[in-house]
Design a protein around this motif. Structure first.
Motif: not given
Length: 321
Positions: A311-321
């Motif tokens: 939920k807190g990640r982008t599709p590529e796995g990065a932490i959402k800002s």
């Protein structure tokens, strides 16, 4: 769910320790492609040790016969593994009819070979329009097994959450995942893909209490070959292993909860006295670029195989800002 440690290479599997057959009693085992050959031998071996075996196969006549011979410890369910819906129906029935309404061990064994026709191999007329190939071998061996994996994960997580239950997924692969096999284009690609599935899934499988392992037969005694062809192979140095060694290897993986993320190969007794051994080629243990890159990859890919983690990640796995 079973508590497992994260995957870490600690050396090859000790195959001199025999399977603990006692723990198979009352376990529910699904074997795709279980009506013939290695699958049938494995089904018979598990049933003989008190496991409840679901034989999933397209060969209805043979599958029913084997299940009948195994008596109350087995059932046959007709299933084409390339069909998601048929596999769902099969899993539901397998669990419903099992003694503990469980799904403990899934052996993804169904597959087809070059003998089924590999449309990537023939050379077509270059002066005619290109011919779209049928990818039946890939569809069965790779896509069908991926369906089996996805469904096994789903039903593993629904089963009774008690210590005596298990979550073991075993893939029937092939030694062509390490050696070149000319003309086996689709077959080799599919078995490489399944090995890649095992190596990737092993890094997160502990988060759901699931063990995943890969069995790599090479030349196995089989009734599907003519005596003439078998003699030709032996004249070229081929050593055959018996089907019972495949079954024993499967039981070793199914009963030893310390084994996760390994590839065991079925080898002739001249190579491995138990009939199987750890391939020992799935980990980078020597210092160098591959080992360093693997360590970096494990550090940067932080994905957890947990509900809600993304939920807190982008599709590529990065932490959402």
């Amino acid at each position: 769910m079973p508590q497992l440690s994260p995957y870490q290479y600690t050396g090859p599997v000790d195959c001199t320790i025999p399977p603990n057959y006692e723990v198979l009693k009352g376990k529910s085992v699904i074997i795709t492609g279980g009506a013939n050959g290695m699958g049938e031998e494995t089904a018979r071996a598990f049933a003989a040790e008190g496991a409840y075996v679901t034989i999933a196969d397209l060969n209805e006549a043979r599958g029913k016969q084997v299940a009948e011979e195994l008596g109350p410890n087995a059932q046959f369910l007709k299933c084409n593994i390339t069909s998601w819906d048929e596999q769902v129906t099969m899993f539901e029935a397998a669990i419903k009819n099992s003694p503990h309404k469980s799904c403990d061990i899934v052996i993804a064994n169904a597959g087809i070979s070059r003998a089924s026709g590999d449309d990537l191999w023939p050379l077509d007329d270059p002066n005619a329009p290109p011919v779209k190939p049928e990818l039946n071998i890939v569809n069965v061996n790779l896509i069908g097994t991926m369906y089996t994996w996805k469904l096994a994960v789903h039903y593993f997580r629904k089963q009774p959450d008690t210590e005596d239950r298990d979550r073991s997924f075993i893939i029937t692969g092939s030694m062509v995942s390490w050696i070149d096999s000319p003309a086996n284009w689709q077959y080799t690609s599919s078995k490489y893909g399944l090995r890649g599935l095992m190596r990737t899934a092993r890094r997160n499988s502990h988060e759901q209490g699931i063990r995943i392992n890969y069995v790599a037969p090479c030349y196995i005694k089989s009734a599907i070959r003519s005596a003439t062809y078998e003699a030709q192979l032996m004249s070229k140095g081929v050593e055959f292993a018996p089907q019972k060694d495949v079954a024993t290897c499967m039981m070793k993986l199914a009963t030893d909860r310390t084994i996760n993320g390994h590839s065991l190969m079925i080898a002739p007794r001249s190579v491995a006295k138990e009939g199987y051994m750890d391939v020992g080629m799935d980990d980078h243990v020597k210092e160098g670029y591959f080992k360093r890159t693997q360590e970096i990859q494990l550090d940067i890919i932080e994905d957890k195989w947990e509900v809600g983690w993304s939920k807190g990640r982008t599709p590529e796995g990065a932490i959402k800002s």
